[in-house]
Design a protein around this motif. Structure first.
Motif, PDB file in Angstrom:
ATOM      1  N   GLU A   3       0.864  -1.233  -0.052  1.00 15.46           N
ATOM      2  CA  GLU A   3      -0.153   0.132   0.094  1.00 15.46           C
ATOM      3  C   GLU A   3       0.939   1.340  -0.202  1.00 15.46           C
ATOM      4  N   ILE A   4       0.286   2.374  -0.911  1.00 16.13           N
ATOM      5  CA  ILE A   4       0.976   3.610  -0.732  1.00 16.13           C
ATOM      6  C   ILE A   4       0.350   4.578   0.154  1.00 16.13           C
ATOM      7  N   ARG A   5       1.088   4.797   1.298  1.00 11.34           N
ATOM      8  CA  ARG A   5       0.517   5.775   2.210  1.00 11.34           C
ATOM      9  C   ARG A   5       0.693   7.051   1.859  1.00 11.34           C
ATOM     10  N   ASN A   6       0.058   8.129   2.525  1.00  9.94           N
ATOM     11  CA  ASN A   6       0.500   9.538   2.523  1.00  9.94           C
ATOM     12  C   ASN A   6       1.148   9.952   3.593  1.00  9.94           C
ATOM     13  N   SER A   7       1.632   9.020   4.411  1.00  8.55           N
ATOM     14  CA  SER A   7       2.421   9.220   5.486  1.00  8.55           C
ATOM     15  C   SER A   7       4.113   8.990   5.317  1.00  8.55           C
ATOM     16  N   ASN A   8       4.640   8.622   4.112  1.00  6.80           N
ATOM     17  CA  ASN A   8       5.846   8.240   4.146  1.00  6.80           C
ATOM     18  C   ASN A   8       6.906   9.104   3.087  1.00  6.80           C
ATOM     19  N   SER A   9       6.391  10.400   2.857  1.00  8.56           N
ATOM     20  CA  SER A   9       7.190  11.302   2.412  1.00  8.56           C
ATOM     21  C   SER A   9       8.469  11.512   2.678  1.00  8.56           C
ATOM     22  N   GLN A  10       9.537  11.590   1.821  1.00  8.72           N
ATOM     23  CA  GLN A  10      10.822  11.810   2.689  1.00  8.72           C
ATOM     24  C   GLN A  10      11.710  13.035   2.165  1.00  8.72           C
ATOM     25  N   PRO A  11      12.412  13.505   3.078  1.00 11.66           N
ATOM     26  CA  PRO A  11      13.320  14.676   2.595  1.00 11.66           C
ATOM     27  C   PRO A  11      14.052  14.417   1.615  1.00 11.66           C
ATOM     28  N   GLY A  12      13.871  15.134   0.574  1.00  9.98           N
ATOM     29  CA  GLY A  12      14.654  15.095  -0.718  1.00  9.98           C
ATOM     30  C   GLY A  12      13.672  14.454  -2.088  1.00  9.98           C
ATOM     31  N   ASP A  13      12.494  14.118  -1.536  1.00 13.98           N
ATOM     32  CA  ASP A  13      11.622  13.788  -2.704  1.00 13.98           C
ATOM     33  C   ASP A  13      11.354  14.891  -3.386  1.00 13.98           C
ATOM     34  N   ALA A  14      10.980  14.518  -4.692  1.00 11.67           N
ATOM     35  CA  ALA A  14      10.130  15.584  -5.488  1.00 11.67           C
ATOM     36  C   ALA A  14       8.431  15.330  -5.493  1.00 11.67           C
ATOM     37  N   LEU A  15       7.824  16.386  -5.897  1.00 13.01           N
ATOM     38  CA  LEU A  15       6.393  16.493  -5.612  1.00 13.01           C
ATOM     39  C   LEU A  15       5.976  16.477  -7.209  1.00 13.01           C
ATOM     40  N   ILE A  16       4.988  15.464  -7.475  1.00 13.15           N
ATOM     41  CA  ILE A  16       4.685  15.254  -8.911  1.00 13.15           C
ATOM     42  C   ILE A  16       3.035  15.414  -8.684  1.00 13.15           C
ATOM     43  N   LEU A  17       2.316  16.278  -9.668  1.00 14.90           N
ATOM     44  CA  LEU A  17       1.074  16.058  -9.706  1.00 14.90           C
ATOM     45  C   LEU A  17       0.667  15.814 -11.168  1.00 14.90           C
ATOM     46  N   THR A  18      -0.375  14.984 -11.304  1.00 14.80           N
ATOM     47  CA  THR A  18      -0.965  14.092 -12.390  1.00 14.80           C
ATOM     48  C   THR A  18      -1.884  14.891 -13.309  1.00 14.80           C
ATOM     49  N   LYS A  19      -2.681  16.074 -12.692  1.00 13.87           N
ATOM     50  CA  LYS A  19      -3.851  16.511 -13.361  1.00 13.87           C
ATOM     51  C   LYS A  19      -3.631  18.262 -12.795  1.00 13.87           C
ATOM     52  N   PRO A  20      -4.248  18.910 -13.884  1.00 11.78           N
ATOM     53  CA  PRO A  20      -4.187  20.360 -13.731  1.00 11.78           C
ATOM     54  C   PRO A  20      -5.181  20.777 -12.338  1.00 11.78           C
ATOM     55  N   ILE A  21      -5.102  21.707 -11.854  1.00  9.34           N
ATOM     56  CA  ILE A  21      -6.040  22.166 -10.847  1.00  9.34           C
ATOM     57  C   ILE A  21      -7.018  23.225 -11.459  1.00  9.34           C
ATOM     58  N   GLY A  22      -8.352  23.292 -10.727  1.00  6.72           N
ATOM     59  CA  GLY A  22      -9.225  24.542 -11.053  1.00  6.72           C
ATOM     60  C   GLY A  22     -10.538  23.998 -11.394  1.00  6.72           C
ATOM     61  N   THR A  23     -10.723  22.881 -11.159  1.00  8.30           N
ATOM     62  CA  THR A  23     -12.195  22.335 -11.277  1.00  8.30           C
ATOM     63  C   THR A  23     -13.164  23.003 -10.685  1.00  8.30           C
ATOM     64  N   GLY A  24     -12.667  23.181  -9.202  1.00 10.81           N
ATOM     65  CA  GLY A  24     -13.810  24.018  -8.604  1.00 10.81           C
ATOM     66  C   GLY A  24     -14.094  25.450  -8.713  1.00 10.81           C
ATOM     67  N   VAL A  25     -13.101  26.076  -9.199  1.00  9.05           N
ATOM     68  CA  VAL A  25     -13.503  27.487  -9.950  1.00  9.05           C
ATOM     69  C   VAL A  25     -14.539  27.257 -11.007  1.00  9.05           C
ATOM     70  N   ILE A  26     -14.221  26.179 -12.058  1.00  4.44           N
ATOM     71  CA  ILE A  26     -14.885  26.265 -13.000  1.00  4.44           C
ATOM     72  C   ILE A  26     -16.346  25.695 -12.855  1.00  4.44           C
ATOM     73  N   SER A  27     -16.387  24.549 -11.982  1.00  2.97           N
ATOM     74  CA  SER A  27     -17.674  24.181 -11.741  1.00  2.97           C
ATOM     75  C   SER A  27     -18.662  25.191 -11.030  1.00  2.97           C
ATOM     76  N   THR A  28     -17.973  26.174 -10.149  1.00  2.00           N
ATOM     77  CA  THR A  28     -18.833  27.214  -9.556  1.00  2.00           C
ATOM     78  C   THR A  28     -19.091  28.142 -10.583  1.00  2.00           C
ATOM     79  N   ALA A  29     -18.304  28.471 -11.737  1.00  2.19           N
ATOM     80  CA  ALA A  29     -18.776  29.333 -12.560  1.00  2.19           C
ATOM     81  C   ALA A  29     -19.875  28.864 -13.424  1.00  2.19           C
ATOM     82  N   GLY A  30     -19.750  27.454 -13.740  1.00  2.00           N
ATOM     83  CA  GLY A  30     -20.715  26.924 -14.636  1.00  2.00           C
ATOM     84  C   GLY A  30     -22.081  26.797 -13.983  1.00  2.00           C
ATOM     85  N   LYS A  31     -22.245  26.771 -12.434  1.00  2.00           N
ATOM     86  CA  LYS A  31     -23.544  27.035 -11.882  1.00  2.00           C
ATOM     87  C   LYS A  31     -24.193  28.264 -12.408  1.00  2.00           C
TER      88      LYS A  31
END
Length: 319
Positions: free
Chosen positions: A131-159
């Motif tokens: 299992e991959i936990r959220n509690s094992n991040s280590q100093p020196g690690d890189a942080l990688i994001l796999t999707k762009p953010i902003g869905t909350g802004v767009i869905s709020t505008a869509g309403k």
């Protein structure tokens, strides 16, 4: 919650003490069950898309811990006034997205409510120890994001009709994409920690990871991928109450450089639906992970790094 008596069990490998994405319960040395649940009110007008997004969002928690989702139970609330075809379209959207993921929907429960709500309780499998936990991040690690953010802004505008069809369509496409390929890339490479980005926003979920791991992070606003149209909509005030609460909750732990604007702060705290995975990976495995993501057509972006924490977990946000 502080007054609740919580039972312990040596077979509960992952509970909610670290705010992880799903619970993991060991059955034997080779098999563990993964459990999660998520549901919410409509964020798009199309009932079929709403159902599909809700299921993609619920499955994401299983992918975040490296599990394989197997079965789902529908959770639904519909008003009596809703046209008969709408609940059917919502459930059909959910069923089709589950089928895409290889997940069987085996039942569920529906209640009457003034506002529609839909989601899924999910059961998956994983091998104990993998299992991959959220509690094992280590100093020196890189942080990688796999999707762009902003869905909350767009869905709020869509309403309120404030978002164009093109901007809405791009956001829906992002929310509909499963995180299964990203999870497979993580498992192939080997990573230290992961979480998915949903209602607490990028800053909130990153803070959870840092606090659970006892480390700190630095991220760059300019490196965070953003959906098209989001900046313009933010400037028009398209911000949800959840996003503002996320920003308030980060006070004292998120430290913003002087050139980070108030709009940037709201953007990074934007409450997401069916967002990407945030992965903490050792420097030596970054290239392998990026290659594994690319081979599956998953956009991976390095947005920051992890460091030692000398005075409690925190996030430094720079331009």
């Amino acid at each position: 919650m502080s007054g609740l008596k919580i039972r312990s069990d040596p077979n509960l490998i992952v509970g909610f003490d670290t705010g992880d994405d799903a619970a993991v319960y060991r059955l034997d040395d080779r098999t563990a069950l993964v459990f999660t649940v998520d549901f919410f009110a409509p964020i798009v007008d199309d009932p079929y898309e709403y159902g599909a997004i809700a299921v993609a969002n619920a499955l994401s928690d299983v992918y975040a811990v490296g599990g394989k989702p197997l079965w789902g139970l529908n959770i639904a609330a519909f008003p009596r006034s809703l046209p008969h075809g709408v609940p059917a379209d919502i459930l059909r959207g959910g069923a089709d997205k589950a089928a895409e993921a290889g997940v069987l929907i085996v039942g569920g429960h529906t209640v009457e409510d003034a506002e529609p709500k839909y989601g899924l309780a999910v059961v998956g499998l994983i091998e104990p120890g993998k299992e991959i936990r959220n509690s094992n991040s280590q100093p020196g690690d890189a942080l990688i994001l796999t999707k762009p953010i902003g869905t909350g802004v767009i869905s709020t505008a869509g309403k309120s009709g404030g978002a164009s069809e093109k901007v809405l369509a791009t956001a829906v496409h992002s929310m509909l994409r499963l995180n299964d390929d990203a999870a497979e890339a993580m498992k192939e490479t080997g990573v230290n920690a992961a979480t998915d980005i949903s209602g607490f926003g990028l800053i909130g979920h990153l803070l959870e990871m840092m606090c659970a791991s006892g480390v700190s992070a630095e991220i760059s606003r300019s490196k965070v991928p953003i959906l098209p149209g989001v900046i313009e909509l933010l400037a028009q005030g398209m911000v949800s109450g959840g996003t503002r609460r996320n920003l308030e909750a980060s006070e004292g732990e998120a430290h913003w450089s002087a050139d980070i604007s108030d709009l940037d702060k709201l953007l990074l705290c934007d409450a997401q639906t069916s967002g990407g995975l945030l992965i903490s990976v050792s420097a030596g495995n970054v290239d392998s992970l990026m290659s594994a993501l690319s081979s599956r057509n998953v956009p991976g972006t390095i947005i920051g790094s992890v460091s030692e924490s000398s005075d409690g977990a925190s996030i430094e946000v720079t331009v």
